[in-house]
Design a protein around this motif. Structure first.
Motif, short mmCIF file in Angstrom:
data_model
loop_
_atom_site.label_atom_id
_atom_site.label_comp_id
_atom_site.label_asym_id
_atom_site.label_seq_id
_atom_site.Cartn_x
_atom_site.Cartn_y
_atom_site.Cartn_z
N PHE A 64 0.84 -1.20 0.00
CA PHE A 64 0.00 0.00 0.00
C PHE A 64 0.88 1.26 0.00
O PHE A 64 0.66 2.18 -0.79
CB PHE A 64 -0.92 -0.04 1.23
N LEU A 65 1.87 1.27 0.87
CA LEU A 65 2.77 2.41 0.96
C LEU A 65 3.60 2.56 -0.32
O LEU A 65 3.82 3.69 -0.79
CB LEU A 65 3.68 2.28 2.18
N ASP A 66 4.04 1.45 -0.89
CA ASP A 66 4.82 1.50 -2.12
C ASP A 66 4.02 2.11 -3.28
O ASP A 66 4.55 2.89 -4.07
CB ASP A 66 5.30 0.10 -2.52
N VAL A 67 2.74 1.76 -3.37
CA VAL A 67 1.89 2.33 -4.42
C VAL A 67 1.79 3.84 -4.21
O VAL A 67 1.93 4.62 -5.16
CB VAL A 67 0.50 1.67 -4.46
N ASN A 68 1.57 4.26 -2.98
CA ASN A 68 1.50 5.70 -2.70
C ASN A 68 2.80 6.39 -3.09
O ASN A 68 2.79 7.46 -3.69
CB ASN A 68 1.19 5.95 -1.22
N ARG A 69 3.93 5.77 -2.76
CA ARG A 69 5.23 6.35 -3.08
C ARG A 69 5.42 6.44 -4.60
O ARG A 69 5.89 7.45 -5.11
CB ARG A 69 6.36 5.51 -2.47
N ASP A 70 5.01 5.40 -5.32
CA ASP A 70 5.12 5.40 -6.78
C ASP A 70 4.30 6.51 -7.42
O ASP A 70 4.67 7.05 -8.46
CB ASP A 70 4.63 4.07 -7.37
N MET A 71 3.17 6.84 -6.82
CA MET A 71 2.25 7.78 -7.43
C MET A 71 2.60 9.24 -7.17
O MET A 71 2.12 10.13 -7.87
CB MET A 71 0.81 7.49 -6.98
N ILE A 72 3.47 9.52 -6.23
CA ILE A 72 3.82 10.91 -5.93
C ILE A 72 4.35 11.65 -7.15
O ILE A 72 3.82 12.72 -7.50
CB ILE A 72 4.80 11.00 -4.73
N PRO A 73 5.35 11.14 -7.87
CA PRO A 73 5.82 11.90 -9.03
C PRO A 73 4.77 12.01 -10.14
O PRO A 73 4.72 13.00 -10.85
CB PRO A 73 7.06 11.13 -9.52
N VAL A 74 3.92 11.00 -10.25
CA VAL A 74 2.85 11.04 -11.25
C VAL A 74 1.87 12.16 -10.91
O VAL A 74 1.50 12.97 -11.77
CB VAL A 74 2.13 9.68 -11.34
N ILE A 75 1.47 12.22 -9.66
CA ILE A 75 0.53 13.25 -9.21
C ILE A 75 1.15 14.64 -9.39
O ILE A 75 0.50 15.56 -9.88
CB ILE A 75 0.15 13.04 -7.73
N GLN A 76 2.41 14.78 -9.02
CA GLN A 76 3.07 16.08 -9.15
C GLN A 76 3.15 16.51 -10.60
O GLN A 76 2.91 17.67 -10.93
CB GLN A 76 4.47 16.02 -8.53
N SER A 77 3.45 15.58 -11.48
CA SER A 77 3.53 15.90 -12.90
C SER A 77 2.17 16.31 -13.45
O SER A 77 2.05 17.31 -14.16
CB SER A 77 4.07 14.68 -13.67
N LEU A 78 1.15 15.54 -13.14
CA LEU A 78 -0.18 15.84 -13.66
C LEU A 78 -0.74 17.13 -13.08
O LEU A 78 -1.40 17.89 -13.79
CB LEU A 78 -1.13 14.68 -13.37
N SER A 79 -0.49 17.38 -11.82
CA SER A 79 -1.06 18.57 -11.19
C SER A 79 -0.39 19.85 -11.68
O SER A 79 -0.96 20.93 -11.55
CB SER A 79 -0.97 18.48 -9.67
N SER A 80 0.79 19.74 -12.26
CA SER A 80 1.48 20.93 -12.75
C SER A 80 1.08 21.30 -14.17
O SER A 80 1.47 22.35 -14.67
CB SER A 80 3.00 20.71 -12.68
N GLN A 81 0.28 20.46 -14.82
CA GLN A 81 -0.11 20.72 -16.20
C GLN A 81 -1.38 21.55 -16.26
O GLN A 81 -2.28 21.39 -15.43
CB GLN A 81 -0.31 19.40 -16.94
N ASN A 82 -1.44 22.43 -17.23
CA ASN A 82 -2.66 23.22 -17.45
C ASN A 82 -3.58 22.42 -18.37
O ASN A 82 -3.21 22.09 -19.48
CB ASN A 82 -2.33 24.56 -18.11
N VAL A 83 -4.77 22.14 -17.88
CA VAL A 83 -5.74 21.38 -18.66
C VAL A 83 -6.58 22.38 -19.45
O VAL A 83 -7.24 23.24 -18.88
CB VAL A 83 -6.63 20.51 -17.75
N GLU A 84 -6.53 22.23 -20.78
CA GLU A 84 -7.20 23.20 -21.62
C GLU A 84 -8.54 22.72 -22.17
O GLU A 84 -9.38 23.52 -22.54
CB GLU A 84 -6.28 23.60 -22.77
N ASP A 85 -8.74 21.41 -22.24
CA ASP A 85 -10.00 20.91 -22.78
C ASP A 85 -10.30 19.51 -22.27
O ASP A 85 -9.47 18.88 -21.61
CB ASP A 85 -10.00 20.93 -24.32
N GLN A 86 -11.49 19.03 -22.56
CA GLN A 86 -11.94 17.72 -22.10
C GLN A 86 -11.04 16.61 -22.62
O GLN A 86 -10.74 15.67 -21.90
CB GLN A 86 -13.40 17.49 -22.53
N GLN A 87 -10.62 16.70 -23.86
CA GLN A 87 -9.77 15.66 -24.45
C GLN A 87 -8.44 15.54 -23.71
O GLN A 87 -7.99 14.44 -23.40
CB GLN A 87 -9.53 15.95 -25.93
N GLN A 88 -7.84 16.66 -23.38
CA GLN A 88 -6.58 16.64 -22.64
C GLN A 88 -6.81 16.08 -21.24
O GLN A 88 -6.00 15.30 -20.74
CB GLN A 88 -5.97 18.03 -22.57
N ALA A 89 -7.90 16.47 -20.61
CA ALA A 89 -8.22 15.97 -19.27
C ALA A 89 -8.40 14.46 -19.30
O ALA A 89 -7.90 13.75 -18.42
CB ALA A 89 -9.48 16.66 -18.72
#
Length: 155
Positions: A64-89
């Motif tokens: 469980f902890l390993d999955v959380n650790r793996d997802m941190i860089p993914v979340i950080q990358s996705l949250s830093s992107q500007n979503v411009e439309d439904q297709q990109q989202a």
């Protein structure tokens, strides 16, 4: 005094990080009245401390902890992107889901097991403490991410 984040909150941080871009893209691209809204989650009811903790062995909790650790860089990358439309989202959500599934498979956890551990940790203080004690650094990272997400202005 800052309220400590629960392990469920940490495990579900991904939903809050992606909900805003998804809702924003949905409101821009969807016809009136058909906007996508994040699912409302009911607050799990607490149980006597230690009741649920006994259900899990250390290997399950490490996964469980390993999955959380793996997802941190993914979340950080996705949250830093500007979503411009439904297709990109949708593309970002598919990428996130794919990486989540890969991590779950790598650590031999099903989605249901992962969610159950997160939910149970929010209900059983002993289980939550056990998870935090197993990886205090991860817990600090997740707390920091949640604080940053809460401080971001609504768009």
């Amino acid at each position: 005094m800052k309220k400590p984040v629960s392990m469920l909150g940490a495990a579900l941080i991904t939903a809050s990080m992606l909900a805003a871009p998804m809702a924003m893209a949905g409101s821009q691209g969807a016809p009136q009245g058909q906007q996508q809204a994040p699912a409302q989650m009911q607050q799990p009811q607490p149980v006597e401390s230690g009741t649920l903790s006994k259900q899990y062995n250390d290997d399950e909790l490490r996964s469980f902890l390993d999955v959380n650790r793996d997802m941190i860089p993914v979340i950080q990358s996705l949250s830093s992107q500007n979503v411009e439309d439904q297709q990109q989202a949708q593309s970002l959500m598919q990428d996130f889901q794919s990486k989540t599934e890969e991590s779950l498979q790598e650590h031999n956890l099903s989605v249901e097991q992962y969610q159950k551990i997160g939910t149970d940790a929010s209900r059983d203080k002993a289980l939550e403490k056990r998870l935090i004690d197993m990886d205090p650094e991860l817990y600090q990272q997740l707390q920091s991410m949640q604080s940053q997400a809460q401080q971001q202005p609504a768009q």
